[in-house]
Write an enzyme that holds these catalytic residues in place. Sequence first.
Site, short mmCIF file in Angstrom:
data_model
loop_
_atom_site.label_atom_id
_atom_site.label_comp_id
_atom_site.label_asym_id
_atom_site.label_seq_id
_atom_site.Cartn_x
_atom_site.Cartn_y
_atom_site.Cartn_z
N ARG A 1 0.82 -1.22 0.00
CA ARG A 1 0.00 0.00 0.00
C ARG A 1 0.85 1.27 0.00
O ARG A 1 0.44 2.28 -0.56
CB ARG A 1 -0.95 -0.01 1.19
N GLY B 1 -8.06 -8.37 0.44
CA GLY B 1 -6.74 -8.51 1.04
C GLY B 1 -6.19 -9.92 0.90
O GLY B 1 -5.02 -10.10 0.53
N GLY C 1 -13.27 -3.97 1.04
CA GLY C 1 -14.65 -3.51 1.23
C GLY C 1 -15.05 -2.44 0.21
O GLY C 1 -16.15 -2.48 -0.34
P1 ADP Z 1 -10.61 -11.50 0.94
O1 ADP Z 1 -9.73 -10.87 2.00
O2 ADP Z 1 -9.84 -11.88 -0.29
O3 ADP Z 1 -11.82 -10.67 0.66
P2 ADP Z 1 -12.00 -13.11 2.90
O4 ADP Z 1 -11.43 -12.24 3.97
O5 ADP Z 1 -13.46 -13.03 2.64
O6 ADP Z 1 -11.17 -12.87 1.54
O7 ADP Z 1 -11.72 -14.64 3.26
C1 ADP Z 1 -10.41 -15.12 3.47
C2 ADP Z 1 -10.41 -16.24 4.46
O8 ADP Z 1 -11.34 -17.23 4.10
C3 ADP Z 1 -9.08 -16.91 4.52
O9 ADP Z 1 -8.51 -16.69 5.80
C4 ADP Z 1 -9.37 -18.39 4.31
O10 ADP Z 1 -8.68 -19.25 5.18
C5 ADP Z 1 -10.84 -18.46 4.59
N1 ADP Z 1 -11.47 -19.61 3.95
C6 ADP Z 1 -11.67 -19.81 2.64
N2 ADP Z 1 -12.26 -21.00 2.42
C7 ADP Z 1 -12.46 -21.56 3.63
C8 ADP Z 1 -13.04 -22.78 4.08
N3 ADP Z 1 -13.53 -23.66 3.22
N4 ADP Z 1 -13.09 -23.00 5.41
C9 ADP Z 1 -12.59 -22.12 6.28
N5 ADP Z 1 -12.03 -20.96 5.91
C10 ADP Z 1 -11.96 -20.67 4.61
MG MG Z 2 -9.92 -10.81 4.18
#
Ligand code: ADP
Ligand code: MG
Length: 388
Positions: free
Chosen positions: A26, A339, A362
């Site tokens: 960032r 993230g 977000g």
């Molecule tokens: P981003 O930051 O890309 O928007 P999120 O914060 O929504 O993504 O989700 C990320 C988290 O989701 C990761 O820590 C990952 O471990 C978790 N995750 C993804 N699939 C699963 C699953 N099947 N069971 C538990 N946790 C999961």
């Molecule tokens: Mg996240």
Amino acid sequence: MDGRRVLVRADLNVPLEKRVVTDDTRIRASLPTIELLRERGASVVLVSHLGRPKGPDPELSMAPVGERLGELLGIEVKQAPGVVGEEVSSMASGLETGEVLLLENSRFEPGETKNDPALAEALAALAELYVNDAFGSAHRAHATTEGVAHLLRGYAGLLLEREVVELTAVRDDPQRPLVIVLGGAKVTDKLGVIDRFLGFAEEILVGGAMCFSFFKAEGRDTGNSLVEEEGVESARRVLEEAESSDTILELPEDLVAGREFDADTETRELNGVDVPEGWMGLDVGTNTAANFGKRIARAGTVFWNGPMGAFELEPFAGGTRSVAEAVAAAPGHTVVGGGDSVAALQGFALADAVDWLSTGGGASLELLEGRDLPGVEALQDASEAAHG
Ligand code: ADP
Ligand code: MG
């Protein structure tokens, strides 16, 4: 710009460990705007939030960020002792052309998140112009992102502008077919995006823990998988709407399960998507990954947010790696936000192969949903007021 003082709201909310910056993405993303202003003869008063302190907290001081920024700019970045106040004002008014003053963590001031007009006034008094480059905070109406924008002549920074252009293009005018790939943990965060793109995108591919809200809504066994209960009802509605829409909604067809959320746990490949008792679904399976990869390869535009599984744990990283590789190799225009998805791409050394990596989790989702971002709206209102 010569000799003018510009207040720049950047998104310097970087991860720290023991007051050392562990990922400077960032900070680097903020450099072009700061450098352009310096080249044009301005001095820069820079402000950002860092973490979520409820008041002054030395652990969340901007000092390590200032040091890293100074290394990247090749100059000494002056560190203000607070966000506003007499000493800060005199440091700001003493700035010479090209100098950069970094204010303390904006959330050290309780007025920041309340969008307090007095704080906005004090910030506005530090400079003559305002530039908002903090796309990652543009969905929040805070004093540094919204309040101050009404008090100084304001402009969009290079990063914020590019983010808005890239994401608006996905939302309003994508190359077809448009494929939206969603994963991660929380369905409720991403439902607005599904709602927006059902009937607009050609395909929506759902993986991650999110898929278990859908499977639960279908009445399947989810074992110990992470199921967001608040999401189940919405998932049911989405499944119904998908039936009568032209959008293909793809859920996983196979899974990788583990006993526990742990890299050393016993693992098992499931041929279908019913998760047996005592197991949790922690990744999409190889058939799913291949299917998603094929669809991504055919896309004119891909937007990806949220990992396909618990990618932090090596046994459950396969689905996310496959999707990351497919996105990196896709001939279409590729945009990734969130993230953890960006971190996954970086971990696989594939970040450079993506057309646009959004710095806003977000904020990128809210823009895609079609919601107004207060930080962007305020700049537009202010410029309309200034130009009649
Ligand atoms: P981003 O930051 O890309 O928007 P999120 O914060 O929504 O993504 O989700 C990320 C988290 O989701 C990761 O820590 C990952 O471990 C978790 N995750 C993804 N699939 C699963 C699953 N099947 N069971 C538990 N946790 C999961
Ligand atoms: Mg996240």
